[in-house]
Design a protein around this motif. Structure first.
Motif, PDB file in Angstrom:
ATOM      1  N   LEU A  23      96.964 128.435 126.060  1.00 19.72           N
ATOM      2  CA  LEU A  23      98.396 128.362 126.342  1.00 19.72           C
ATOM      3  C   LEU A  23      99.151 128.388 125.014  1.00 19.72           C
ATOM      4  O   LEU A  23      98.868 127.590 124.119  1.00 19.72           O
ATOM      5  CB  LEU A  23      98.712 127.077 127.118  1.00 19.72           C
ATOM      6  CG  LEU A  23      98.074 127.029 128.515  1.00 19.72           C
ATOM      7  CD1 LEU A  23      98.088 125.607 129.076  1.00 19.72           C
ATOM      8  CD2 LEU A  23      98.786 127.980 129.475  1.00 19.72           C
ATOM      9  N   THR A  24     100.071 129.333 124.899  1.00 21.50           N
ATOM     10  CA  THR A  24     100.697 129.514 123.585  1.00 21.50           C
ATOM     11  C   THR A  24     102.168 129.119 123.536  1.00 21.50           C
ATOM     12  O   THR A  24     102.838 129.384 122.547  1.00 21.50           O
ATOM     13  CB  THR A  24     100.558 130.983 123.119  1.00 21.50           C
ATOM     14  OG1 THR A  24     101.099 131.812 124.144  1.00 21.50           O
ATOM     15  CG2 THR A  24      99.120 131.353 122.854  1.00 21.50           C
TER      16      THR A  24
ATOM     17  N   THR B  17      87.083 123.052 132.062  1.00 21.16           N
ATOM     18  CA  THR B  17      87.664 124.134 131.257  1.00 21.16           C
ATOM     19  C   THR B  17      88.240 123.550 129.972  1.00 21.16           C
ATOM     20  O   THR B  17      88.925 122.525 130.002  1.00 21.16           O
ATOM     21  CB  THR B  17      88.807 124.825 132.040  1.00 21.16           C
ATOM     22  OG1 THR B  17      88.287 125.278 133.278  1.00 21.16           O
ATOM     23  CG2 THR B  17      89.386 125.996 131.275  1.00 21.16           C
ATOM     24  N   ILE B  18      87.933 124.203 128.865  1.00 19.07           N
ATOM     25  CA  ILE B  18      88.474 123.743 127.579  1.00 19.07           C
ATOM     26  C   ILE B  18      89.873 124.314 127.415  1.00 19.07           C
ATOM     27  O   ILE B  18      90.086 125.511 127.629  1.00 19.07           O
ATOM     28  CB  ILE B  18      87.553 124.221 126.431  1.00 19.07           C
ATOM     29  CG1 ILE B  18      86.199 123.495 126.550  1.00 19.07           C
ATOM     30  CG2 ILE B  18      88.186 123.975 125.067  1.00 19.07           C
ATOM     31  CD1 ILE B  18      85.148 123.992 125.599  1.00 19.07           C
ATOM     32  N   VAL B  19      90.832 123.443 127.077  1.00 18.03           N
ATOM     33  CA  VAL B  19      92.214 123.919 126.968  1.00 18.03           C
ATOM     34  C   VAL B  19      92.617 124.011 125.496  1.00 18.03           C
ATOM     35  O   VAL B  19      92.523 123.035 124.754  1.00 18.03           O
ATOM     36  CB  VAL B  19      93.195 122.985 127.721  1.00 18.03           C
ATOM     37  CG1 VAL B  19      94.611 123.572 127.691  1.00 18.03           C
ATOM     38  CG2 VAL B  19      92.745 122.781 129.159  1.00 18.03           C
ATOM     39  N   ALA B  20      93.020 125.223 125.100  1.00 17.59           N
ATOM     40  CA  ALA B  20      93.438 125.444 123.707  1.00 17.59           C
ATOM     41  C   ALA B  20      94.936 125.742 123.681  1.00 17.59           C
ATOM     42  O   ALA B  20      95.432 126.511 124.502  1.00 17.59           O
ATOM     43  CB  ALA B  20      92.670 126.623 123.117  1.00 17.59           C
ATOM     44  N   VAL B  21      95.653 125.110 122.743  1.00 15.22           N
ATOM     45  CA  VAL B  21      97.098 125.355 122.650  1.00 15.22           C
ATOM     46  C   VAL B  21      97.465 125.753 121.220  1.00 15.22           C
ATOM     47  O   VAL B  21      96.698 125.555 120.283  1.00 15.22           O
ATOM     48  CB  VAL B  21      97.933 124.119 123.077  1.00 15.22           C
ATOM     49  CG1 VAL B  21      97.639 123.733 124.502  1.00 15.22           C
ATOM     50  CG2 VAL B  21      97.709 122.955 122.127  1.00 15.22           C
ATOM     51  N   VAL B  22      98.694 126.272 121.098  1.00 17.65           N
ATOM     52  CA  VAL B  22      99.075 126.895 119.834  1.00 17.65           C
ATOM     53  C   VAL B  22      99.657 125.906 118.814  1.00 17.65           C
ATOM     54  O   VAL B  22      99.691 126.187 117.629  1.00 17.65           O
ATOM     55  CB  VAL B  22     100.066 128.047 120.118  1.00 17.65           C
ATOM     56  CG1 VAL B  22     101.431 127.516 120.445  1.00 17.65           C
ATOM     57  CG2 VAL B  22     100.126 129.028 118.978  1.00 17.65           C
TER      58      VAL B  22
ATOM     59  N   THR C 128     103.299 122.507 122.193  1.00 18.27           N
ATOM     60  CA  THR C 128     102.634 122.972 123.407  1.00 18.27           C
ATOM     61  C   THR C 128     101.685 121.872 123.907  1.00 18.27           C
ATOM     62  O   THR C 128     101.554 121.648 125.117  1.00 18.27           O
ATOM     63  CB  THR C 128     101.873 124.292 123.138  1.00 18.27           C
ATOM     64  OG1 THR C 128     102.709 125.142 122.371  1.00 18.27           O
ATOM     65  CG2 THR C 128     101.502 124.992 124.422  1.00 18.27           C
ATOM     66  N   ALA C 129     101.057 121.178 122.969  1.00 12.69           N
ATOM     67  CA  ALA C 129     100.180 120.062 123.348  1.00 12.69           C
ATOM     68  C   ALA C 129     100.998 118.980 124.066  1.00 12.69           C
ATOM     69  O   ALA C 129     100.556 118.405 125.068  1.00 12.69           O
ATOM     70  CB  ALA C 129      99.492 119.490 122.118  1.00 12.69           C
ATOM     71  N   ASP C 130     102.206 118.725 123.569  1.00 16.02           N
ATOM     72  CA  ASP C 130     103.085 117.736 124.226  1.00 16.02           C
ATOM     73  C   ASP C 130     103.426 118.182 125.643  1.00 16.02           C
ATOM     74  O   ASP C 130     103.429 117.379 126.580  1.00 16.02           O
ATOM     75  CB  ASP C 130     104.403 117.578 123.465  1.00 16.02           C
ATOM     76  CG  ASP C 130     104.221 116.813 122.170  1.00 16.02           C
ATOM     77  OD1 ASP C 130     103.120 116.240 121.991  1.00 16.02           O
ATOM     78  OD2 ASP C 130     105.159 116.800 121.357  1.00 16.02           O
TER      79      ASP C 130
ATOM     80  N   ALA D  34      95.069 118.321 125.153  1.00 12.97           N
ATOM     81  CA  ALA D  34      94.551 119.608 124.665  1.00 12.97           C
ATOM     82  C   ALA D  34      93.231 119.373 123.945  1.00 12.97           C
ATOM     83  O   ALA D  34      93.090 118.400 123.207  1.00 12.97           O
ATOM     84  CB  ALA D  34      95.557 120.250 123.724  1.00 12.97           C
ATOM     85  N   ASP D  35      92.250 120.262 124.184  1.00 16.67           N
ATOM     86  CA  ASP D  35      90.970 120.126 123.470  1.00 16.67           C
ATOM     87  C   ASP D  35      91.073 120.716 122.070  1.00 16.67           C
ATOM     88  O   ASP D  35      90.508 120.193 121.122  1.00 16.67           O
ATOM     89  CB  ASP D  35      89.869 120.846 124.251  1.00 16.67           C
ATOM     90  CG  ASP D  35      89.684 120.243 125.631  1.00 16.67           C
ATOM     91  OD1 ASP D  35      89.208 119.098 125.697  1.00 16.67           O
ATOM     92  OD2 ASP D  35      90.071 120.881 126.621  1.00 16.67           O
ATOM     93  N   LEU D  36      91.795 121.821 121.975  1.00 13.71           N
ATOM     94  CA  LEU D  36      91.950 122.485 120.676  1.00 13.71           C
ATOM     95  C   LEU D  36      93.440 122.693 120.398  1.00 13.71           C
ATOM     96  O   LEU D  36      94.144 123.226 121.246  1.00 13.71           O
ATOM     97  CB  LEU D  36      91.281 123.871 120.690  1.00 13.71           C
ATOM     98  CG  LEU D  36      89.803 123.937 121.030  1.00 13.71           C
ATOM     99  CD1 LEU D  36      89.359 125.394 121.110  1.00 13.71           C
ATOM    100  CD2 LEU D  36      89.012 123.207 119.943  1.00 13.71           C
ATOM    101  N   VAL D  37      93.884 122.283 119.235  1.00 16.75           N
ATOM    102  CA  VAL D  37      95.279 122.529 118.857  1.00 16.75           C
ATOM    103  C   VAL D  37      95.251 123.355 117.572  1.00 16.75           C
ATOM    104  O   VAL D  37      94.724 122.914 116.552  1.00 16.75           O
ATOM    105  CB  VAL D  37      96.046 121.216 118.606  1.00 16.75           C
ATOM    106  CG1 VAL D  37      97.518 121.517 118.288  1.00 16.75           C
ATOM    107  CG2 VAL D  37      95.956 120.293 119.810  1.00 16.75           C
ATOM    108  N   ALA D  38      95.795 124.571 117.635  1.00 14.45           N
ATOM    109  CA  ALA D  38      95.753 125.440 116.466  1.00 14.45           C
ATOM    110  C   ALA D  38      96.541 124.825 115.326  1.00 14.45           C
ATOM    111  O   ALA D  38      97.591 124.226 115.540  1.00 14.45           O
ATOM    112  CB  ALA D  38      96.321 126.809 116.820  1.00 14.45           C
TER     113      ALA D  38
END
Ligand code: SAH
Length: 506
Positions: free
Chosen positions: A312-313, A338-343, A347-349, A358-362
């Motif tokens: 999700l971006t 499901t692993i959730v990745a955000v930008v 977006t994590a908020d 979020a599992d991954l936050v860029a």
């Protein structure tokens, strides 16, 4: 028939946050709101959409709604069974003629309640950093009208007693009589060196304060062309402002900052700007709409149990995805496994509002950052769902597919130009904007699309602020000059870059 009632409600001094909880509750019940010049019009939004709103504003020299007519109106409305809110600036019983209105209601046998408000003197003192009383300086406080009933003479104030018996004096409606006020106070024993402050439009973004002494303030007011509505504070406590000033020295105080993002998203950004002292002027240049079709997204939601990653971006993508999940009769449990990745953190908020971490936050707030994170995880043969905006860049799909992932990239939402080009044009033309903010490339494109060829002429030298490199690139493409670009690409950093810019005396 329903029994009518009139609530005489103090609206507070201007800042809409200064109405009481009870006053707001009354507004929410109103069938009719009868309001004044000095009550902040945004408070009217608290009343139900179908409530009638009647403006009975009075300004000096422009009494288009005489007091008797206002009183008669209140009686008529209440007799017709209405819930009436009579919204008055400040407090209804402090120089607000609430006393007269209440008397008329009482003698007509109409039910009424009186809800106090923060009177402008108390509020102006707080927002100017002038404690009205202070043990080291004064123990008495007087609220005085500087504009008596025109039939009476100013001299009916007992200047001899007033001048020296009361430590802090605050004059309401006193600008036209300022000279007399100062002369009388000095003539009756107050030192000409007594500190004086004149404060106009207190608690609003237009608040202005002049400080001087009884001997100097008249000339200061004249040369600054300082106009009502204003209060005059007289007393030693005025000197404390120098060390207690907090409201009008915030970095963005008095700056009118244009917020171009969607109406749904502008609230939190506006609040951040306002916390730095700015007046946020919201004119969304983008409107979020459903995608041309939900078929692809629905199919992808159906395959969630086999999906390894959800990417999700933007907060919009988060909202669009969860809204559709709900329509498909599912909830967050559909994302189990499901692993959730955000930008980025915003977006994590947004994700957290749906109860998900979020599992991954860029790290770099861009699509490239998400790609890098995912590649590190290893995506070969993984199933990835990437719901995105209709016109999104395709880097995520491209790079992940190239790395061997199976990417489903349904369009989850679209956007369009709202019909407010004229509003935007008028704001810029009338010089009502001190800075423009762009929080995405799409807002830059749409801003230009709304203004057409005149954009650069309308903008003139207004500084333009970009949230980050992608937005800046779009600005450059449209030949827009960038005053500052924020690092990192967050709203917090954007507010900071505005603050820095204006603190450096622009
Ligand atoms: N009931 C109101 C006063 C109404 S009389 C109250 O309790 O505040 C109107 C006068 O109030 C104005 O002439 C001005 O002196 C003062 N006033 C009201 N709002 C003000 C504001 N935001 N800033 C400065 N003065 C204000």
């Amino acid at each position: 028939m329903k029994q009518g009632i009139v609530y005489l409600v103090g609206a507070g001094p201007g800042d809409p946050g200064l109405i009481t909880v009870k006053g707001r509750d009354c507004l929410q019940l109103a069938d009719v709101v009868v309001y004044d010049y000095l009550s902040n019009p945004c408070l009217l939004e608290q009343a139900p959409a179908d409530a009638e709103r009647i403006y009975v504003g009075k300004r000096k020299g422009m009494h288009h709604y005489p007091q008797e007519k206002i009183t008669a109106l209140l009686l008529d409305l209440a007799r017709a069974g209405k819930v009436v809110v009579r919204l008055k600036g400040g407090d209804p019983f402090v120089f607000g003629r609430g006393g007269e209105e209440a008397q008329a209601l009482a003698s007509a046998g109409i039910r009424f309640e009186i809800v106090p408000g923060v009177t402008s003197a108390v509020a102006a003192a707080a927002y100017a950093g002038i404690p009205m009383t202070h043990r080291d300086f004064t123990t008495t406080l007087g609220l005085v009208t500087g504009h008596e009933d025109p039939a009476k003479k100013m001299s009916s104030l007992n200047w001899e007693k007033l001048s020296t018996a009361v430590g802090t004096l605050v004059f309401y409606m006193g600008m036209a009589n300022l000279e007399t006020i100062c002369e009388q106070l000095i003539a009756h024993g107050r030192s000409p060196k007594t500190p004086v402050a004149a404060i106009r439009w207190a608690t609003t973004p237009k608040q202005e304060t002049l400080t001087g002494t009884l001997a100097t303030i008249v000339e200061q007011v004249r040369s600054a062309d300082f106009k009502p509505p204003a209060l005059i504070f007289v007393g030693e406590v005025v000197a404390l402002r120098e060390s207690l000033r907090w409201f009008d020295n915030r970095p963005l105080f008095g700056k009118r900052v244009l917020v171009t993002r969607t109406a749904a998203q502008s609230g939190s950004f506006s609040a951040q700007l306002e916390a730095a002292g700015a007046e946020a002027i919201c004119c969304p240049v983008i409107e979020i709409t459903p995608p041309p079709s939900y078929a692809e997204l629905d199919a992808a939601i159906g395959r969630l149990p086999e999906t390894d990653y959800l990417v999700l971006t933007s907060a919009n993508a988060v909202d669009a995805f969860f809204a559709r999940l709900k329509v498909d009769n599912k909830d967050v449990r559909a994302l189990y496994g499901t692993i959730v990745a955000v930008v980025g953190p915003k977006t994590a908020d947004a994700l957290q509002r749906y109860g998900l971490q979020a599992d991954l936050v860029a790290a770099d707030f861009r699509a490239e950052g998400v790609v890098a994170e995912l590649l590190q995880h290893g995506v070969a043969d993984k199933r990835i769902l990437y719901p995105h905006a209709e016109l999104a860049r395709d880097i995520i799909t491209r790079e992940l597919t190239a790395a061997g992932a199976r990417v489903a990239a349904p369009v989850a939402y679209s956007s369009r130009l709202p019909a407010n080009g004229e509003t935007l044009r008028a704001l810029l033309q009338n010089g009502e904007i001190d800075a423009v903010t762009f929080t995405a490339s799409s807002t830059v494109d749409n801003f230009i699309a709304l203004l057409g060829e005149d954009a650069s002429k309308l903008l003139g030298t207004t500084p333009l602020f970009s949230i980050g490199p992608l937005t800046s690139a779009t600005m450059v493409r449209h030949n827009l000059k960038i005053a500052a670009e924020s690092t990192p690409s967050t709203l917090d950093a954007l507010v900071d870059s505005l603050s820095n810019y204006f603190t450096k005396a622009h």
